[in-house]
Design a protein around this motif. Structure first.
Motif, PDB file in Angstrom:
ATOM      1  N   SER A   8       0.820  -1.205   0.000  1.00  0.00           N
ATOM      2  CA  SER A   8       0.000   0.000   0.000  1.00  0.00           C
ATOM      3  C   SER A   8       0.863   1.269   0.000  1.00  0.00           C
ATOM      4  N   LEU A   9       1.890   1.283   0.848  1.00  0.00           N
ATOM      5  CA  LEU A   9       2.795   2.429   0.889  1.00  0.00           C
ATOM      6  C   LEU A   9       3.539   2.588  -0.432  1.00  0.00           C
ATOM      7  N   GLN A  10       3.988   1.487  -0.997  1.00  0.00           N
ATOM      8  CA  GLN A  10       4.684   1.539  -2.279  1.00  0.00           C
ATOM      9  C   GLN A  10       3.785   2.147  -3.348  1.00  0.00           C
ATOM     10  N   SER A  11       2.556   1.712  -3.390  1.00  0.00           N
ATOM     11  CA  SER A  11       1.612   2.241  -4.368  1.00  0.00           C
ATOM     12  C   SER A  11       1.409   3.742  -4.194  1.00  0.00           C
ATOM     13  N   ILE A  12       1.267   4.190  -2.958  1.00  0.00           N
ATOM     14  CA  ILE A  12       1.090   5.614  -2.677  1.00  0.00           C
ATOM     15  C   ILE A  12       2.301   6.413  -3.155  1.00  0.00           C
ATOM     16  N   LEU A  13       3.494   5.925  -2.845  1.00  0.00           N
ATOM     17  CA  LEU A  13       4.726   6.634  -3.201  1.00  0.00           C
ATOM     18  C   LEU A  13       4.970   6.647  -4.708  1.00  0.00           C
ATOM     19  N   VAL A  14       4.637   5.557  -5.379  1.00  0.00           N
ATOM     20  CA  VAL A  14       4.779   5.505  -6.840  1.00  0.00           C
ATOM     21  C   VAL A  14       3.758   6.434  -7.488  1.00  0.00           C
ATOM     22  N   ASN A  15       2.515   6.369  -7.032  1.00  0.00           N
ATOM     23  CA  ASN A  15       1.465   7.216  -7.617  1.00  0.00           C
ATOM     24  C   ASN A  15       1.711   8.699  -7.385  1.00  0.00           C
ATOM     25  N   SER A  16       2.421   9.029  -6.318  1.00  0.00           N
ATOM     26  CA  SER A  16       2.736  10.434  -6.052  1.00  0.00           C
ATOM     27  C   SER A  16       3.957  10.904  -6.837  1.00  0.00           C
ATOM     28  N   GLY A  17       4.641   9.967  -7.498  1.00  0.00           N
ATOM     29  CA  GLY A  17       5.800  10.311  -8.311  1.00  0.00           C
ATOM     30  C   GLY A  17       7.107  10.412  -7.545  1.00  0.00           C
ATOM     31  N   LEU A  18       7.111  10.007  -6.275  1.00  0.00           N
ATOM     32  CA  LEU A  18       8.344  10.102  -5.482  1.00  0.00           C
ATOM     33  C   LEU A  18       9.393   9.089  -5.913  1.00  0.00           C
TER      34      LEU A  18
END
Length: 121
Positions: A8-18
């Motif tokens: 879930s955290l990975q998805s959030i960070l990828v989707n935010s472009g970080l």
């Protein structure tokens, strides 16, 4: 890593472009180490819906990209406190007390390249 929080955290960070899935998939990348800390080692265990999860991750990337300097760790970096309490290195906006406005690590004699994720701060 087969863990719901990590994914879930990975998805959030990828989707935010970080960071990218490729960076997280690379063994021993500072991005992967930072995500592992955020998912498993961070005693604060902030909720995945926290709007400031990206800035906590960005600060972790600084630590891991500089090869985990003990000087930062012993000064409270990656502590269980909110990152705005990682003083005197981190200062936050006085209005919100949650958005990083200044980062001062000049007294730590650190060497290395700054991670791209810091640009999100």
């Amino acid at each position: 890593v087969a863990d719901a929080r990590y994914a879930s955290l990975q998805s959030i960070l990828v989707n935010s472009g970080l960071s990218t899935d490729t960076e997280f998939a690379t063994d021993n990348s500072y991005q992967r180490k930072s995500l592992c800390w955020l998912a498993f080692g961070d005693a604060l265990q902030i909720d995945k819906s926290d709007p400031f999860i990206g800035q906590r991750f960005a600060l972790a990337t600084l630590f891991y990209s500089l090869n985990e300097p003990s000087k930062l760790l012993s000064s409270g970096w990656l502590s269980s406190k909110h990152e705005c309490k990682w003083t005197p290195m981190v200062e936050c906006d006085v209005r919100t007390n949650s958005t990083i406005s200044k980062l001062n690590i000049s007294d730590f004699d650190l060497q290395g390249q700054l991670p791209k994720e810091l640009s999100s701060l």
